[in-house]
Scaffold this active site. Structure first.
Site, short mmCIF file in Angstrom:
data_model
loop_
_atom_site.label_atom_id
_atom_site.label_comp_id
_atom_site.label_asym_id
_atom_site.label_seq_id
_atom_site.Cartn_x
_atom_site.Cartn_y
_atom_site.Cartn_z
N SER A 13 0.80 -1.23 0.00
CA SER A 13 0.00 0.00 0.00
C SER A 13 0.84 1.28 0.00
CB SER A 13 -0.92 0.01 1.22
OG SER A 13 -1.67 1.22 1.24
N SER A 15 -0.97 4.15 0.66
CA SER A 15 -2.00 5.04 1.19
C SER A 15 -1.50 6.00 2.26
CB SER A 15 -3.17 4.22 1.73
OG SER A 15 -3.89 3.63 0.67
N THR A 52 -9.97 -1.78 1.89
CA THR A 52 -9.51 -2.36 0.63
C THR A 52 -9.75 -3.87 0.63
OG1 THR A 52 -7.68 -2.38 -0.95
CG2 THR A 52 -7.10 -2.70 1.38
N LYS A 56 -14.58 -4.59 0.97
CA LYS A 56 -15.40 -3.46 0.53
C LYS A 56 -16.90 -3.76 0.55
CE LYS A 56 -11.83 -1.22 -2.26
NZ LYS A 56 -11.47 -0.63 -3.56
N GLY A 116 -12.86 -9.06 -13.06
CA GLY A 116 -13.00 -9.14 -11.62
C GLY A 116 -14.44 -8.94 -11.17
N TYR A 192 -1.88 -0.14 -8.63
CA TYR A 192 -0.97 1.01 -8.67
C TYR A 192 0.45 0.65 -8.26
CZ TYR A 192 -2.13 0.88 -3.70
OH TYR A 192 -2.33 0.48 -2.41
#
Length: 407
Positions: A13, A15, A52, A56, A116, A192
């Site tokens: 991550s 974040s 995440t 979710k 997905g 990402y």
């Protein structure tokens, strides 16, 4: 109380860094197992959360209030503790919309394939339908449309990956072969890390519009912070944060002939940027316990190239560093692909007569160097995002690399 990102596996991550860009200094990663999730949410020992994979959808059953958008999507990625009442919203919708905008991809009237079935796929599907797509098809491993028969949809124009395939640390994988869609115009990946998955690298090679998931992460993070602290983040602030994050995580990669100054330039660039520096040949020597000339003399070039391939694969997982490659790294397309996952590649172009040759096994004679250069020159040029002339002062080369990196 703290703010957290919760999920099952969070080592990949970004974040914490993203939230810091918007003033979120009280934000941390909080791995939560499936068995711990209910108790964690019920204790409410947090002021706000991002959510995440794989929670979710699961978190929704523990919330007191859910935004209309989240209900429509069927997924929540942001939770705010409002005096003990948990409010859930979906900032991924905004983030995914910004991702598509960043790649100049328009969904209206298009045939779209979404890979997905998790919360992010639900978000992407909602955005795509809201934008007026002609047809939206979801692909799963066991569904009616799966990863074997999806190629039958030959009129697919946009493919969106919302699966974790290709994500760190399992690099080098792609969920589909994009070349099998003759009408393809665009590709988006929610992943990402790395900045460019092999899915996105293939899209680039096919010349279609595409983007990896960093813009989505930054944009949804900005919107989440608005819910956390009530402060509006404007478009310019978000765009600046996306650019800053891209440069923060992107490697500077130097390619070029043996003796062209890659290591010298790389060390100086790393020093200027305050980054780690990796010399690929030095890493190979460390791995094998021998110098490069010794490796060539004792085991030959093929053995060296195998070690080089392994070393570059390892370095491709690094982010925010400066990497100097060996002169022959570009001979293997897999090396170039690996370096591009997180890197911007600079070709240091230097006159053959000025190349340093001492201690370089394949540069024993001038004729050999000239022949090598003619073979490799088109490969350097093809791999490069930018070509830097290194025939002048080293200070000019440093400045040119730094300028190209900061564009």
């Amino acid at each position: 109380m703290k703010e957290y990102l919760i999920g099952e596996k969070l080592s990949h991550s970004y974040s914490v860094y993203i939230h810091a860009l918007f003033g979120g200094e009280n934000y941390a990663l909080k791995p939560v197992s499936k068995e711990e999730l209910a108790a964690f949410l019920q204790k409410k020992e947090f002021s706000a959360l991002n959510v995440t994979i794989p929670y979710k959808k699961e978190v929704m059953k523990y919330l007191d209030e859910i935004s209309p958008l989240s209900r429509r999507i069927g997924a929540v990625n942001t939770v705010v503790n409002r005096g003990g009442a948990l409010y859930g919203d979906n900032t991924d919708y905004f983030g995914f919309s910004r991702l598509a905008e960043s790649a100049e991809i328009r969904f209206a009237g298009k045939n779209v394939l979404i890979l997905g079935t998790g919360g992010t796929s639900e978000t992407a599907e909602t955005v795509v339908k809201d934008c007026g797509a002609r047809r939206v098809t979801k692909v799963s491993r066991t569904g009616e449309v799966n990863y074997l028969n999806a190629y039958d949809l030959t009129d697919t124009e946009i493919v969106i990956n919302t699966t974790p395939v290709g994500m760190y640390p399992a690099l080098g994988k792609s969920p589909l072969d994009l070349s099998r869609f003759p009408a393809l115009e665009g590709a988006l990946d929610a992943v990402y890390n790395p900045l460019r998955t092999d899915f996105i690298l293939q899209a680039q090679s096919l010349g279609v519009k595409c983007a990896g998931g960093l813009a989505m992460l930054v944009a949804q993070g900005a919107r989440a912070r608005e819910l956390f602290d009530g402060k509006k983040r404007g478009d310019e602030e978000i765009a600046a944060a996306i650019r800053k994050a891209e440069r923060h995580y992107e490697n500077v990669v130097l390619v070029g002939m043996p003796g062209s100054g890659k290591s010298v330039v790389g060390r100086e660039v790393a020093k200027s940027l305050g980054r780690a520096f990796y010399d690929c040949d030095a890493e190979i020597e460390k791995k094998l316990g021998k110098s490069i000339p010794e490796v060539f003399a004792e085991r030959g070039e093929e053995y060296f190239r195998a070690a080089e391939l392994e070393t570059i694969a390892e370095l491709s997982a690094v982010s925010g560093a400066v990497i100097s490659t060996g002169g022959g790294a570009v001979l293997n397309g897999e090396n170039v692909r690996a370096l591009k996952r997180n890197g911007r590649i600079f070709y240091l172009k230097r006159d053959v007569k000025k190349l340093a040759r001492k201690g370089r096994p394949l540069s024993a004679s001038g004729a050999a160097v000239e022949k090598m250069f003619q073979l490799r020159k088109p490969l350097y040029e093809k791999a490069a995002d930018e070509i830097i002339d290194n025939d002048g002062a080293l200070e000019d080369t440093f400045a040119a690399v730094l300028k190209g990196y900061r564009i």
